[in-house]
Design an enzyme around this catalytic site. Structure first.
Site, PDB file in Angstrom:
ATOM      1  N   THR A  72      32.717  54.743  39.420  1.00 58.48           N
ATOM      2  CA  THR A  72      31.582  54.833  38.865  1.00 58.48           C
ATOM      3  C   THR A  72      30.442  55.445  39.608  1.00 58.48           C
ATOM      4  O   THR A  72      29.517  56.476  39.299  1.00 58.48           O
ATOM      5  CB  THR A  72      31.095  53.252  38.165  1.00 58.48           C
ATOM      6  OG1 THR A  72      31.784  52.992  37.300  1.00 58.48           O
ATOM      7  CG2 THR A  72      29.527  53.421  37.479  1.00 58.48           C
ATOM      8  N   ASN A 157      41.825  55.789  30.134  1.00 58.95           N
ATOM      9  CA  ASN A 157      42.173  54.469  30.170  1.00 58.95           C
ATOM     10  C   ASN A 157      42.417  53.803  28.940  1.00 58.95           C
ATOM     11  O   ASN A 157      43.098  52.578  28.908  1.00 58.95           O
ATOM     12  CB  ASN A 157      40.745  53.813  30.737  1.00 58.95           C
ATOM     13  CG  ASN A 157      39.450  54.064  30.115  1.00 58.95           C
ATOM     14  OD1 ASN A 157      39.336  55.276  29.887  1.00 58.95           O
ATOM     15  ND2 ASN A 157      38.610  53.209  29.710  1.00 58.95           N
ATOM     16  N   GLN A 185      42.888  56.734  36.208  1.00 54.85           N
ATOM     17  CA  GLN A 185      44.022  56.385  35.726  1.00 54.85           C
ATOM     18  C   GLN A 185      45.121  56.936  35.839  1.00 54.85           C
ATOM     19  O   GLN A 185      46.309  56.436  35.634  1.00 54.85           O
ATOM     20  CB  GLN A 185      43.857  56.189  34.245  1.00 54.85           C
ATOM     21  CG  GLN A 185      42.708  55.114  33.723  1.00 54.85           C
ATOM     22  CD  GLN A 185      42.921  53.706  34.209  1.00 54.85           C
ATOM     23  OE1 GLN A 185      44.434  53.352  34.398  1.00 54.85           O
ATOM     24  NE2 GLN A 185      42.167  52.693  33.815  1.00 54.85           N
ATOM     25  N   SER A 202      39.804  55.585  42.186  1.00 59.67           N
ATOM     26  CA  SER A 202      39.302  54.526  42.372  1.00 59.67           C
ATOM     27  C   SER A 202      40.398  53.522  43.056  1.00 59.67           C
ATOM     28  O   SER A 202      41.650  53.494  42.645  1.00 59.67           O
ATOM     29  CB  SER A 202      38.851  53.589  41.017  1.00 59.67           C
ATOM     30  OG  SER A 202      38.335  52.324  41.371  1.00 59.67           O
ATOM     31  N   HIS A 204      40.872  50.038  42.854  1.00 60.81           N
ATOM     32  CA  HIS A 204      41.450  48.836  42.243  1.00 60.81           C
ATOM     33  C   HIS A 204      42.360  48.959  41.460  1.00 60.81           C
ATOM     34  O   HIS A 204      42.816  48.003  40.695  1.00 60.81           O
ATOM     35  CB  HIS A 204      40.252  47.844  42.016  1.00 60.81           C
ATOM     36  CG  HIS A 204      39.314  48.258  40.713  1.00 60.81           C
ATOM     37  ND1 HIS A 204      39.517  47.803  39.455  1.00 60.81           N
ATOM     38  CD2 HIS A 204      38.470  49.240  40.879  1.00 60.81           C
ATOM     39  CE1 HIS A 204      38.811  48.294  38.629  1.00 60.81           C
ATOM     40  NE2 HIS A 204      37.972  49.069  39.369  1.00 60.81           N
ATOM     41  N   THR A 241      26.713  51.885  55.629  1.00 59.60           N
ATOM     42  CA  THR A 241      27.799  51.617  56.337  1.00 59.60           C
ATOM     43  C   THR A 241      29.018  51.423  55.610  1.00 59.60           C
ATOM     44  O   THR A 241      28.927  50.849  54.341  1.00 59.60           O
ATOM     45  CB  THR A 241      27.592  50.336  57.002  1.00 59.60           C
ATOM     46  OG1 THR A 241      26.333  50.212  57.808  1.00 59.60           O
ATOM     47  CG2 THR A 241      28.799  49.745  58.060  1.00 59.60           C
ATOM     48  N   CYS A 329      35.594  47.808  30.600  1.00 56.50           N
ATOM     49  CA  CYS A 329      34.114  47.808  30.436  1.00 56.50           C
ATOM     50  C   CYS A 329      33.700  47.583  29.371  1.00 56.50           C
ATOM     51  O   CYS A 329      32.314  47.196  29.004  1.00 56.50           O
ATOM     52  CB  CYS A 329      33.797  49.296  30.899  1.00 56.50           C
ATOM     53  SG  CYS A 329      34.626  49.673  32.467  1.00 56.50           S
TER      54      CYS A 329
HETATM   55  N1  PLP Z   1      37.068  55.929  35.154  1.00 58.83           N
HETATM   56  C1  PLP Z   1      38.351  55.692  34.292  1.00 58.83           C
HETATM   57  C2  PLP Z   1      39.136  56.523  33.724  1.00 58.83           C
HETATM   58  C3  PLP Z   1      38.334  54.018  34.415  1.00 58.83           C
HETATM   59  O1  PLP Z   1      39.231  53.619  33.808  1.00 58.83           O
HETATM   60  C4  PLP Z   1      37.540  53.232  35.333  1.00 58.83           C
HETATM   61  C5  PLP Z   1      37.495  51.899  35.058  1.00 58.83           C
HETATM   62  O2  PLP Z   1      37.656  51.203  34.242  1.00 58.83           O
HETATM   63  C6  PLP Z   1      36.456  53.858  36.088  1.00 58.83           C
HETATM   64  C7  PLP Z   1      36.235  55.406  35.793  1.00 58.83           C
HETATM   65  C8  PLP Z   1      35.421  53.211  36.745  1.00 58.83           C
HETATM   66  O3  PLP Z   1      36.185  52.923  37.899  1.00 58.83           O
HETATM   67  P1  PLP Z   1      35.294  51.937  38.815  1.00 58.83           P
HETATM   68  O4  PLP Z   1      35.740  50.517  38.378  1.00 58.83           O
HETATM   69  O5  PLP Z   1      35.969  52.166  40.391  1.00 58.83           O
HETATM   70  O6  PLP Z   1      33.933  52.052  39.035  1.00 58.83           O
END
Ligand code: PLP
Length: 386
Positions: A72, A157, A185, A202, A204, A241, A329
């Site tokens: 994000t 996603n 993804q 990302s 996670h 940092t 989200c």
């Molecule tokens: N882009 C996509 C396609 C995602 O699925 C997600 C997370 O749901 C994000 C961006 C956002 O990632 P982050 O959780 O690292 O902000």
């Protein structure tokens, strides 16, 4: 606690053991990576080691990898009129953005509303290569060569649909447009990372920790104006940092998923077949969205008419099964998904959409648990409706 079945890997993946081990080790290092003393140098070595390993896995140069707090932040940073390539001194003037992009792209960019143009998708969730090239050509004719940014995700996603980013990159090459790709993804899921000017990922979603991401630029020419100002870390592009332990965990997880990628994708495909065959067997009217599009092996977005996603999600959760209604989200919100709306899916069907997403440790038994719970949910609801 009762046995749980986790089928929401696109929301977040369980922490990979290699990531946990790397983080625990890094958390015991005291120094600030910007400090010149021994402790600082030790932290710096971990951070730069993580950067090198991530660069290696993504086919980039370490100096072109910048850590952020996640995708994000990455989107908010790079989707900026200031991200023009070095060839161009004036700011970008237009953003062409895929209709099914993640909200961090749709709501996170820093262009004025009047400069933003939406790129439609067809009912299969796909952007059309020639139409995209024509839109970029028209915007370039209006604003000048190198004045357009195009934001297109590698994989969606919600549906798992894979956009033809590579073909689009080739089709728009003559216009010097800046191509930004959200590869969150797609990473580690059997999809070649596209040759975009700027890619972001990302930690996670692949078994790394939450709260770390990376921006990868194709060359030093792409230097968006920083979003976060301060001490000038990350080669003056992203102050603050650095999260050394998270970077170490991200690198360890990425190496593991890249190493096991082929086997993971093939297992995911078998599980997806099991899910989709089972769903259609349980209710013949079940719709699998983007069923015939190129899509991620780990993702199924489906709807059974009359089965509201909100209620189904709760029933499945009570039965020990974690799934998602569209993107994490947006879960908790009742609105139909913008992704399905863009694909022309009627709102009443879109409100029934549930997403199953699997990962490397998902088993056939997990899918059986889900199908069993879904059968019960369907039977209860249909009985009530009768
Ligand atoms: N882009 C996509 C396609 C995602 O699925 C997600 C997370 O749901 C994000 C961006 C956002 O990632 P982050 O959780 O690292 O902000």
């Amino acid at each position: 606690m009762t046995e749980r079945t986790y089928l929401d890997w696109n929301a977040t993946a369980p922490l990979h053991p290699a990531a946990r081990a790397a983080m625990i080790e890094a958390m015991d290092v005291t120094g600030n990576p910007s400090s010149p003393h021994g402790e600082g140098r030790q932290a710096r070595a971990i951070l730069e080691g993580a950067r090198e390993r991530i660069a290696q896995a993504l086919g980039a140069k370490p100096r072109n990898v910048f850590f952020t707090s996640g995708a994000t932040e990455a989107a908010n940073w790079v989707l900026s009129p200031s991200a023009a390539s070095g060839r161009q001194t004036s700011p970008l003037r237009a953003l062409l953005v895929g209709a099914t992009e993640h909200p961090c792209v749709l709501a996170g960019h820093r262009f004025a509303g009047s400069a933003v143009h939406s790129l439609p998708v067809d009912r299969n969730g796909l952007a059309d290569v020639s139409e995209t090239a024509a839109r970029v050509a028209a915007l370039t004719a209006e604003h000048g060569k190198g004045a357009v940014m195009l934001a297109l995700q590698a994989a969606n996603n919600e549906t798992g649909v894979l956009q033809p980013v590579e073909a689009i990159a080739a089709a728009v090459a003559g216009h010097d447009a800046v191509l930004v790709c959200d590869a969150v993804q797609a990473l580690g899921r059997g999809v070649a990372l596209p040759a975009a000017d700027i890619v972001f990922v990302s930690g996670h979603k692949i078994g790394g920790p939450k709260g770390i991401g990376a921006v990868v630029v194709r060359s030093d020419a792409f230097a968006p104006e920083p979003l976060i100002h301060g001490g000038g870390q990350e080669r003056r592009r992203r102050s603050g940092t650095e999260n050394v332990a998270a970077a170490a965990g991200f690198a360890a997880a990425l190496e593991a998923v890249i190493r096991d990628q082929a086997a993971n994708v093939s297992r995911a495909m078998t599980l997806r077949d099991q899910v989709e065959t089972g769903l259609k067997h349980l209710h013949a009217d079940t719709v699998i969205f983007a069923e015939n599009s190129p899509r991620l092996a780990n993702t199924t977005l489906f709807a059974t008419p009359g089965m509201s996603a909100e209620t189904s999600l709760i029933a499945l959760d009570l039965a020990g099964v974690a799934v998602s209604s569209g993107s994490a989200c947006s879960s908790g919100k009742v609105a139909a998904s913008h992704v399905l709306s863009a694909m022309g899916v009627p709102d009443d069907l879109a409100r029934c959409a549930l997403r199953i997403s699997t990962g490397p440790t998902t088993t056939a038994r997990d899918i059986e648990m889900f199908l069993g719970a879904w059968e019960t949910t369907l039977a209860r609801r249909l009985k009530r409706a009768a």
